[in-house]
Design an enzyme around this catalytic site. Structure first.
Site, PDB file in Angstrom:
ATOM      1  N   ASP A   7       2.315   5.340  11.328  1.00  0.00           N
ATOM      2  CA  ASP A   7       1.972   5.527   9.923  1.00  0.00           C
ATOM      3  C   ASP A   7       0.472   5.304   9.828  1.00  0.00           C
ATOM      4  OD1 ASP A   7       2.125   5.779   7.124  1.00  0.00           O
ATOM      5  OD2 ASP A   7       2.531   3.661   6.836  1.00  0.00           O
ATOM      6  N   SER A   8      -0.089   5.568   8.663  1.00  0.00           N
ATOM      7  CA  SER A   8      -1.520   5.329   8.486  1.00  0.00           C
ATOM      8  C   SER A   8      -1.836   3.840   8.424  1.00  0.00           C
ATOM      9  CB  SER A   8      -2.020   6.005   7.205  1.00  0.00           C
ATOM     10  OG  SER A   8      -1.405   5.438   6.068  1.00  0.00           O
ATOM     11  N   TYR A  39      -3.427   8.041   4.602  1.00  0.00           N
ATOM     12  CA  TYR A  39      -3.253   9.476   4.809  1.00  0.00           C
ATOM     13  C   TYR A  39      -3.079  10.212   3.475  1.00  0.00           C
ATOM     14  CZ  TYR A  39      -2.265   8.976   9.879  1.00  0.00           C
ATOM     15  OH  TYR A  39      -2.326   8.739  11.227  1.00  0.00           O
ATOM     16  N   GLY A  40      -2.468   9.544   2.513  1.00  0.00           N
ATOM     17  CA  GLY A  40      -2.088  10.195   1.263  1.00  0.00           C
ATOM     18  C   GLY A  40      -3.235  10.753   0.452  1.00  0.00           C
ATOM     19  N   CYS A  71       5.937   8.155   7.724  1.00  0.00           N
ATOM     20  CA  CYS A  71       4.988   8.398   6.631  1.00  0.00           C
ATOM     21  C   CYS A  71       5.367   9.709   5.963  1.00  0.00           C
ATOM     22  CB  CYS A  71       3.572   8.476   7.202  1.00  0.00           C
ATOM     23  SG  CYS A  71       2.314   9.015   6.019  1.00  0.00           S
ATOM     24  N   ASN A  72       5.563   9.680   4.658  1.00  0.00           N
ATOM     25  CA  ASN A  72       5.919  10.895   3.931  1.00  0.00           C
ATOM     26  C   ASN A  72       4.817  11.948   4.009  1.00  0.00           C
ATOM     27  OD1 ASN A  72       7.269   8.431   2.483  1.00  0.00           O
ATOM     28  ND2 ASN A  72       8.500  10.195   1.898  1.00  0.00           N
ATOM     29  N   THR A  73       3.569  11.510   3.848  1.00  0.00           N
ATOM     30  CA  THR A  73       2.441  12.444   3.860  1.00  0.00           C
ATOM     31  C   THR A  73       2.299  13.123   5.214  1.00  0.00           C
ATOM     32  OG1 THR A  73       1.263  11.144   2.189  1.00  0.00           O
ATOM     33  CG2 THR A  73      -0.051  12.650   3.520  1.00  0.00           C
ATOM     34  N   GLU A 152      -2.056  -2.347   1.702  1.00  0.00           N
ATOM     35  CA  GLU A 152      -2.697  -2.617   2.995  1.00  0.00           C
ATOM     36  C   GLU A 152      -3.491  -3.921   2.950  1.00  0.00           C
ATOM     37  OE1 GLU A 152      -3.017  -0.947   6.114  1.00  0.00           O
ATOM     38  OE2 GLU A 152      -1.226   0.079   5.409  1.00  0.00           O
ATOM     39  N   CYS A 184       6.760   6.864  -0.573  1.00  0.00           N
ATOM     40  CA  CYS A 184       5.768   6.437   0.418  1.00  0.00           C
ATOM     41  C   CYS A 184       6.342   5.194   1.075  1.00  0.00           C
ATOM     42  CB  CYS A 184       4.425   6.134  -0.253  1.00  0.00           C
ATOM     43  SG  CYS A 184       3.206   5.317   0.821  1.00  0.00           S
ATOM     44  N   THR A 185       6.232   5.094   2.396  1.00  0.00           N
ATOM     45  CA  THR A 185       6.851   3.958   3.094  1.00  0.00           C
ATOM     46  C   THR A 185       6.179   2.635   2.773  1.00  0.00           C
ATOM     47  OG1 THR A 185       5.535   4.496   5.074  1.00  0.00           O
ATOM     48  CG2 THR A 185       7.808   5.329   4.977  1.00  0.00           C
ATOM     49  N   HIS A 186       4.999   2.675   2.147  1.00  0.00           N
ATOM     50  CA  HIS A 186       4.370   1.429   1.694  1.00  0.00           C
ATOM     51  C   HIS A 186       5.095   0.825   0.485  1.00  0.00           C
ATOM     52  CE1 HIS A 186       0.902   2.777   4.074  1.00  0.00           C
ATOM     53  NE2 HIS A 186       0.371   1.584   3.932  1.00  0.00           N
TER      54      HIS A 186
END
Length: 261
Positions: A7-8, A39-40, A71-73, A152, A184-186
């Site tokens: 993921d980012s 990334y988004g 990561c969705n993006t 983050e 979003c996985t966040h």
């Protein structure tokens, strides 16, 4: 089995946490591409390039058998390219849980929280169009610029994060939204803050468990024996909040190392 997950940043750790619940024998290599986070809010061509570079790195350095794009993006930008160009790998992506949201909602009003890139992507639009025949629903789509970076930084319960969410969620609450897709996985990391604003009855749809079960199914088809020990290595390309890693995975005994990709 050797599994690469990326993921980012820290968001994909919510997917890794789900994987750890069902996979009992594997070497797992997680890459937080923090040098390029989030990334988004990046150009899709750059995201695709990073996805390819990370996949090549995981294959060269760790000989992975499976790749999880947590990561969705990144999934929207690169999943077809990765499947076409790395056909020897099990490749599993992440997409917003629109279908379970449609099946779950009682009010027929569904909120979608996602990054700007995810909501603009062709893959997301195709998904929504494909599922629109299941049931007539109203989708309240909300791009959330800056939210992934708040997470983050570890700002899960801060006033700033609360105010950001409040601005986006109050219109949904007024519209009788009863189900929200965390696109979003966040975003599962701020579930409790979302519930403070929307109320405890709100249903939040995330995809970590579905991804983990998909990995389990595909690994069995490859005759993977799901017994033994786990080895986890967390790699990061830029700075990383180690306390957040330990908090998310509920483990302070995980190897964390910087890498160059």
């Amino acid at each position: 089995m050797k599994v690469g997950v990326f993921d980012s940043g820290l968001g994909g750790l919510t997917v890794l946490k789900s994987i750890l619940k069902v996979i009992k024998n594997a070497e797992i290599f997680y890459i937080a591409d923090t040098a390029y986070a989030p990334y988004g809010e990046k150009d899709s061509a750059l995201i695709l390039k990073r996805c390819e570079e990370i996949t090549n790195y995981l294959l060269k350095e760790y000989k992975i058998d499976a790749l999880i794009v947590a990561c969705n993006t990144a999934t929207s930008a690169a999943i077809k390219h990765l499947r076409d160009n790395f056909s020897s790998l099990i490749v599993i992506g992440t997409e917003p849980g629109v279908k379970p949201a449609i099946l779950n909602t009682k009010s027929s009003n569904i909120g979608i929280l996602a990054t700007p890139s995810t909501l603009k992507s062709d893959k997301y639009q195709l998904l929504v169009n494909e599922l629109s025949s299941i049931k007539k629903v109203n989708l309240f789509e909300q791009a959330c610029p800056g939210l992934a970076m708040q997470i983050e930084k570890g700002e899960i319960n801060t006033l700033n994060t609360y105010k950001m969410l409040e601005e986006w969620l109050i219109p949904m609450k007024k519209a009788n939204v009863d189900t929200i897709v965390l696109g979003c996985t966040h975003y599962p990391l701020i579930s409790q803050t979302i519930k403070k604003i929307m109320g405890e009855d709100i249903t939040l749809i995330e995809t970590g468990d579905a991804i983990a079960n998909r990995l389990l199914t595909l690994s069995k088809e490859k005759n993977h024996i799901n017994q033994g020990d786990l080895k986890i290595l967390i790699l990061h390309t830029g700075n990383i909040n180690i306390n957040m890693v330990e908090t998310i995975l509920e483990n302070d005994n995980i190897e964390i190392r910087k890498c160059e990709i």
